[in-house]
Design an enzyme around this catalytic site. Structure first.
Site, mmCIF file in Angstrom:
data_model
loop_
_atom_site.group_PDB
_atom_site.id
_atom_site.type_symbol
_atom_site.label_atom_id
_atom_site.label_comp_id
_atom_site.label_asym_id
_atom_site.label_seq_id
_atom_site.Cartn_x
_atom_site.Cartn_y
_atom_site.Cartn_z
ATOM 1 N N HIS A 63 -28.758 9.840 -18.221
ATOM 2 C CA HIS A 63 -29.519 9.891 -16.969
ATOM 3 C C HIS A 63 -28.863 10.869 -16.004
ATOM 4 O O HIS A 63 -27.789 11.398 -16.284
ATOM 5 C CB HIS A 63 -29.697 8.505 -16.365
ATOM 6 C CG HIS A 63 -28.429 7.831 -15.902
ATOM 7 N ND1 HIS A 63 -27.366 7.591 -16.737
ATOM 8 C CD2 HIS A 63 -28.067 7.341 -14.688
ATOM 9 C CE1 HIS A 63 -26.412 6.979 -16.055
ATOM 10 N NE2 HIS A 63 -26.798 6.818 -14.817
ATOM 11 N N ASP A 67 -22.131 11.105 -12.401
ATOM 12 C CA ASP A 67 -20.982 10.715 -13.237
ATOM 13 C C ASP A 67 -21.326 10.742 -14.728
ATOM 14 O O ASP A 67 -20.483 10.434 -15.564
ATOM 15 C CB ASP A 67 -20.416 9.340 -12.805
ATOM 16 C CG ASP A 67 -21.445 8.230 -12.800
ATOM 17 O OD1 ASP A 67 -22.648 8.526 -12.668
ATOM 18 O OD2 ASP A 67 -21.053 7.050 -12.926
ATOM 19 N N ASP A 215 -26.238 3.712 -18.249
ATOM 20 C CA ASP A 215 -26.043 2.571 -17.370
ATOM 21 C C ASP A 215 -27.263 1.644 -17.455
ATOM 22 O O ASP A 215 -28.382 2.124 -17.560
ATOM 23 C CB ASP A 215 -25.907 3.043 -15.931
ATOM 24 C CG ASP A 215 -24.686 3.922 -15.705
ATOM 25 O OD1 ASP A 215 -23.906 4.156 -16.636
ATOM 26 O OD2 ASP A 215 -24.527 4.421 -14.582
HETATM 27 ZN ZN LIG Z 1 -26.054 5.555 -13.194
#
Ligand SMILES: [Zn+2]
Length: 308
Positions: A63, A67, A215
């Site tokens: 995504h 980070d 995530d």
């Molecule tokens: Zn994320």
């Protein structure tokens, strides 16, 4: 061929520190080196892990939170400076191409190699890459922005493994006969005696699989997509005491990652994407172990094998 393995380059969330880097990892499977996410510092970590840049042909970006991809422009630029000619395939959500194009446009850089973008938009499990040895699927995750996990699976092979201990007992056998043995054929000696294939070979190696899920919030639909995988990396940004924070930010706790691993009956669970507010990684492992025994808190520059 090397045993399939996962090398962690970075396994922390958000801000890099002098010791920890954000998400990036290398999956080595059937001779391929797949780069999964590319947080800041990935180049440095690749060097420390002694992974050759030229071996990276496929890059998977989960995504567009920084980070998970802020290391990518630097890496692509280094490929160019090193004179790379081999093309790169990048599997990522919509928007990444635009980000990268703008950078190279305004730095007046014309890359010496091609980038092939495969834009991911599906909200269900979808096969996104396939070759003769491996297939890769996107796994829909639940996060604050559009996010995919990835499932890597070896393809079944009919090639049998040679039992060299038994083969060496036959003085007349030649290397050219090995091919037929691998294909499952029996061996015929000079005096016409048949030695059945099963005496000289072992079954083909078992199919291995790896799932990357980061995530994501605690999201039960993941379970059906990752059933029985050999290795699962599931994010655990927080510990159970911060469950509300996890829910509000689209992340999971170690406790929840372990529940997913248990329900999916995976072989081994690796935790990661830790928040910097928890410096002791063993706390994640301890919490998860109460639910799922075969778990490790992943650590940078450590290699984990899909087969034990
Ligand atoms: Zn994320």
């Amino acid at each position: 061929m090397k045993k399939p393995s996962l090398t962690i380059l970075g396994c922390h969330s958000s801000i890099p520190t002098n010791k920890f880097y954000p998400t990036a990892q290398i999956l080595e499977m059937k001779g391929f080196s797949f780069l999964i996410d590319c947080g800041e510092g990935t180049q440095v970590q690749l060097k420390k892990a002694k992974i050759k840049f030229n071996k990276i042909i496929h890059i998977f970006i989960s995504h567009l939170h920084g980070d998970h991809f802020f290391g990518l422009i630097g890496l692509l630029s280094t490929f160019h400076l090193l004179g790379r000619e081999k093309s790169v395939s990048i599997y990522a959500p919509k928007g990444l191409k635009e980000i990268i194009d703008v950078h190279f446009k305004w730095s007046y850089t014309k890359l010496k190699y091609c980038i092939d973008y495969i834009e991911l938009s599906s909200k269900k499990l979808e096969r996104i890459m396939e070759n003769e040895k491996i297939e890769v699927f996107s796994i829909p995750l639940k996060h604050r922005i559009y996010t995919n996990g990835f499932l890597f699976r070896e393809k079944p092979s009919n090639i049998r493994k040679l039992n060299m201990k038994e083969i060496q007992k036959i003085p007349t056998i030649k290397i050219v006969d090995y091919k037929n043995l691998k294909l499952g054929k029996d061996f015929k000696t000079h005096d016409g005696k048949i030695i059945p294939n099963w005496k000289l070979t072992f079954d083909p190696p078992k199919i291995l699989s790896y799932a990357f899920c980061s995530d994501t919030s605690f999201y039960l639909p993941i379970i059906e997509h990752i059933k029985y995988v050999d290795l699962l990396y599931h994010e655990s940004t927080f510990l159970k005491k911060e469950e509300n924070r996890a829910m509000n930010t689209g992340h999971s706790t170690a406790n929840q990652a372990a529940y997913i691993a248990k329900e999916a009956q995976v072989k081994k669970l690796l935790l990661g994407h830790y928040s910097n507010r928890f410096p002791n990684l063993k706390e994640f492992e301890k919490e998860a172990k109460k639910i799922f025994l075969n778990v490790e808190a992943s650590e940078p520059l450590k290699t984990y094998y899909l087969e034990e």
